[in-house]
Motif scaffolding. Structure first.
Motif, PDB file in Angstrom:
ATOM      1  N   SER A  14      11.352  -5.910  -3.147  1.00  0.00           N
ATOM      2  CA  SER A  14      10.699  -6.139  -4.440  1.00  0.00           C
ATOM      3  C   SER A  14       9.239  -5.646  -4.403  1.00  0.00           C
ATOM      4  N   TYR A  15       8.521  -5.852  -3.264  1.00  0.00           N
ATOM      5  CA  TYR A  15       7.134  -5.351  -3.204  1.00  0.00           C
ATOM      6  C   TYR A  15       7.112  -3.819  -3.190  1.00  0.00           C
ATOM      7  N   SER A  16       8.137  -3.242  -2.565  1.00  0.00           N
ATOM      8  CA  SER A  16       8.202  -1.776  -2.522  1.00  0.00           C
ATOM      9  C   SER A  16       8.338  -1.213  -3.945  1.00  0.00           C
ATOM     10  N   ASN A  17       9.195  -1.843  -4.756  1.00  0.00           N
ATOM     11  CA  ASN A  17       9.361  -1.386  -6.144  1.00  0.00           C
ATOM     12  C   ASN A  17       8.081  -1.610  -6.949  1.00  0.00           C
ATOM     13  N   TYR A  18       7.460  -2.787  -6.728  1.00  0.00           N
ATOM     14  CA  TYR A  18       6.199  -3.093  -7.420  1.00  0.00           C
ATOM     15  C   TYR A  18       5.144  -2.041  -7.059  1.00  0.00           C
ATOM     16  N   SER A  19       5.078  -1.748  -5.767  1.00  0.00           N
ATOM     17  CA  SER A  19       4.064  -0.824  -5.265  1.00  0.00           C
ATOM     18  C   SER A  19       4.283   0.593  -5.811  1.00  0.00           C
ATOM     19  N   LYS A  20       5.579   0.961  -5.983  1.00  0.00           N
ATOM     20  CA  LYS A  20       5.889   2.290  -6.547  1.00  0.00           C
ATOM     21  C   LYS A  20       5.421   2.357  -7.995  1.00  0.00           C
ATOM     22  N   SER A  21       5.730   1.291  -8.767  1.00  0.00           N
ATOM     23  CA  SER A  21       5.388   1.379 -10.196  1.00  0.00           C
ATOM     24  C   SER A  21       3.895   1.135 -10.467  1.00  0.00           C
ATOM     25  N   ASN A  22       3.170   0.580  -9.483  1.00  0.00           N
ATOM     26  CA  ASN A  22       1.725   0.382  -9.684  1.00  0.00           C
ATOM     27  C   ASN A  22       0.909   1.294  -8.771  1.00  0.00           C
ATOM     28  N   PHE A  23       1.514   2.373  -8.362  1.00  0.00           N
ATOM     29  CA  PHE A  23       0.857   3.267  -7.396  1.00  0.00           C
ATOM     30  C   PHE A  23      -0.454   3.823  -7.973  1.00  0.00           C
ATOM     31  N   ASP A  24      -1.517   3.742  -7.172  1.00  0.00           N
ATOM     32  CA  ASP A  24      -2.833   4.207  -7.631  1.00  0.00           C
ATOM     33  C   ASP A  24      -3.184   5.515  -6.909  1.00  0.00           C
ATOM     34  N   ALA A  25      -2.855   6.622  -7.574  1.00  0.00           N
ATOM     35  CA  ALA A  25      -3.075   7.935  -6.940  1.00  0.00           C
ATOM     36  C   ALA A  25      -4.564   8.246  -6.793  1.00  0.00           C
ATOM     37  N   SER A  26      -5.415   7.563  -7.599  1.00  0.00           N
ATOM     38  CA  SER A  26      -6.836   7.930  -7.608  1.00  0.00           C
ATOM     39  C   SER A  26      -7.488   7.715  -6.235  1.00  0.00           C
ATOM     40  N   CYS A  27      -7.039   6.706  -5.493  1.00  0.00           N
ATOM     41  CA  CYS A  27      -7.695   6.463  -4.196  1.00  0.00           C
ATOM     42  C   CYS A  27      -7.343   7.571  -3.192  1.00  0.00           C
ATOM     43  N   ILE A  28      -6.136   8.105  -3.292  1.00  0.00           N
ATOM     44  CA  ILE A  28      -5.744   9.191  -2.379  1.00  0.00           C
ATOM     45  C   ILE A  28      -6.540  10.457  -2.750  1.00  0.00           C
ATOM     46  N   GLU A  29      -6.648  10.692  -4.073  1.00  0.00           N
ATOM     47  CA  GLU A  29      -7.403  11.874  -4.525  1.00  0.00           C
ATOM     48  C   GLU A  29      -8.867  11.763  -4.092  1.00  0.00           C
ATOM     49  N   GLU A  30      -9.424  10.555  -4.248  1.00  0.00           N
ATOM     50  CA  GLU A  30     -10.822  10.365  -3.874  1.00  0.00           C
ATOM     51  C   GLU A  30     -11.026  10.562  -2.368  1.00  0.00           C
ATOM     52  N   LEU A  31     -10.109  10.010  -1.582  1.00  0.00           N
ATOM     53  CA  LEU A  31     -10.217  10.145  -0.126  1.00  0.00           C
ATOM     54  C   LEU A  31     -10.097  11.618   0.276  1.00  0.00           C
ATOM     55  N   ILE A  74      -4.853   6.805  10.280  1.00  0.00           N
ATOM     56  CA  ILE A  74      -4.015   5.624  10.532  1.00  0.00           C
ATOM     57  C   ILE A  74      -4.060   4.714   9.306  1.00  0.00           C
ATOM     58  N   ASP A  75      -2.865   4.332   8.822  1.00  0.00           N
ATOM     59  CA  ASP A  75      -2.744   3.409   7.689  1.00  0.00           C
ATOM     60  C   ASP A  75      -2.437   2.033   8.283  1.00  0.00           C
ATOM     61  N   LEU A  76      -3.460   1.182   8.312  1.00  0.00           N
ATOM     62  CA  LEU A  76      -3.322  -0.147   8.936  1.00  0.00           C
ATOM     63  C   LEU A  76      -2.749  -1.127   7.915  1.00  0.00           C
ATOM     64  N   GLY A  77      -1.618  -1.735   8.227  1.00  0.00           N
ATOM     65  CA  GLY A  77      -0.943  -2.605   7.261  1.00  0.00           C
ATOM     66  C   GLY A  77      -0.327  -1.756   6.158  1.00  0.00           C
ATOM     67  N   GLY A  78       0.396  -0.735   6.567  1.00  0.00           N
ATOM     68  CA  GLY A  78       0.925   0.274   5.622  1.00  0.00           C
ATOM     69  C   GLY A  78       2.026  -0.235   4.710  1.00  0.00           C
ATOM     70  N   GLY A  79       2.657  -1.367   5.074  1.00  0.00           N
ATOM     71  CA  GLY A  79       3.682  -1.972   4.215  1.00  0.00           C
ATOM     72  C   GLY A  79       4.815  -1.002   3.905  1.00  0.00           C
ATOM     73  N   PRO A  80       5.292  -0.990   2.628  1.00  0.00           N
ATOM     74  CA  PRO A  80       6.441  -0.135   2.292  1.00  0.00           C
ATOM     75  C   PRO A  80       6.106   1.350   2.295  1.00  0.00           C
ATOM     76  N   GLY A  81       4.823   1.678   2.453  1.00  0.00           N
ATOM     77  CA  GLY A  81       4.450   3.049   2.770  1.00  0.00           C
ATOM     78  C   GLY A  81       4.204   4.010   1.613  1.00  0.00           C
ATOM     79  N   GLN A  82       4.035   3.494   0.390  1.00  0.00           N
ATOM     80  CA  GLN A  82       3.760   4.417  -0.721  1.00  0.00           C
ATOM     81  C   GLN A  82       2.510   5.260  -0.423  1.00  0.00           C
ATOM     82  N   TYR A  83       1.492   4.612   0.129  1.00  0.00           N
ATOM     83  CA  TYR A  83       0.240   5.329   0.398  1.00  0.00           C
ATOM     84  C   TYR A  83       0.379   6.184   1.663  1.00  0.00           C
TER      85      TYR A  83
END
Ligand code: SAM
Length: 220
Positions: free
Chosen positions: A26-43, A56-65
């Motif tokens: 359920s968090y994976s689906n939530y994370s997909k639909s609330n994905f914030d691309a702006s932080c990746i673009e900014e980084l 390194i992605d610390l606490g990467g969870g379901p891995g959308q980022y």
């Protein structure tokens, strides 16, 4: 201290997983639909570009980022304590033919040298805030950048409706903020953040609060 003792009895490599299969999905689906691309673009912009950068992605969870960062060309290591999240991110990486290094372990004990440390909405889950910031500092190579999205004091639930719970939350918050005694996983505010950061010789620090989160970018 209490959190540290807890980790001795909860080893992800021995089958312990704090995240159930159902919650992970359920968090994976939530994370997909609330994905914030702006932080990746900014980084990506802050790094010049992410191509070939070790991250390194610390606490990467379901891995959308994790996956998005790999698609930008970074050489990504995912690290998290949850085997259920590991299954989800591994499957997706395989589907998308992305090469990611997976580490099923506490983010607190990460070692190595990286161009970028990424940590999104899970700093407060660390065993000890000061020790975790030290880990992040040590993970960065000479010109490394740490990009952190922290839950801030607004998430500490200090305005809970129930008086007893409110007093408890407030006590836990004060112990962590002013005495560095961490019970559970209380998010903290700018006072503690700045107190911790001033111990390190970062060349530049950006702190931007947005509602319940605070973006922190650290340049070594
Ligand atoms: C709210 S999720 C955030 C996941 C991901 N960073 C995101 O932005 O969607 C918190 C994550 O922290 C992980 N976690 C909690 N404590 C941890 C620890 N001490 N070491 C590593 N991972 C931890 C959980 O398993 C979960 O994947």
């Amino acid at each position: 201290m209490l959190n540290k003792i807890y980790t001795y009895f909860h080893n992800p490599l021995k089958g312990w997983d704090p995240i159930s299969d159902a919650y992970a999905n359920s968090y994976s689906n939530y994370s997909k639909s609330n994905f914030d691309a702006s932080c990746i673009e900014e980084l990506n912009a802050l790094c010049g570009h992410l191509i070939g950068k070790t991250l390194i992605d610390l606490g990467g969870g379901p891995g959308q980022y994790t996956l998005a960062l790999a698609k930008y060309g970074a050489l990504v290591t995912w690290r998290d304590v949850s085997k259920n999240y590991l299954k989800i991110v591994q499957q997706q990486a395989q589907k998308e033919n992305l090469n990611i290094d997976f580490q099923l372990q506490y983010m607190d004990t990460a070692t190595g040298s990286f161009d970028v440390v990424f940590n999104r909405v899970c700093f407060h889950y660390c065993i000890n805030d000061r020790a975790f910031l030290k880990t992040i500092y040590q993970l960065l190579n000479e010109k490394g950048i740490a990009y952190l999205i922290l839950h801030n004091k607004n998430m500490a639930n200090l305005k809970h409706k129930n008086l007893i719970k409110r007093l408890y939350k407030y006590l836990v918050h004060c112990l962590n903020t002013y005495a560095s005694i961490k019970i559970g996983h209380p998010p903290f505010g700018q006072y503690k953040l700045k107190k911790m950061l001033c111990r390190y010789p970062f060349s530049k620090i950006l702190i931007e609060p947005h509602g319940n989160n605070t973006k922190v970018v650290l340049f070594k």
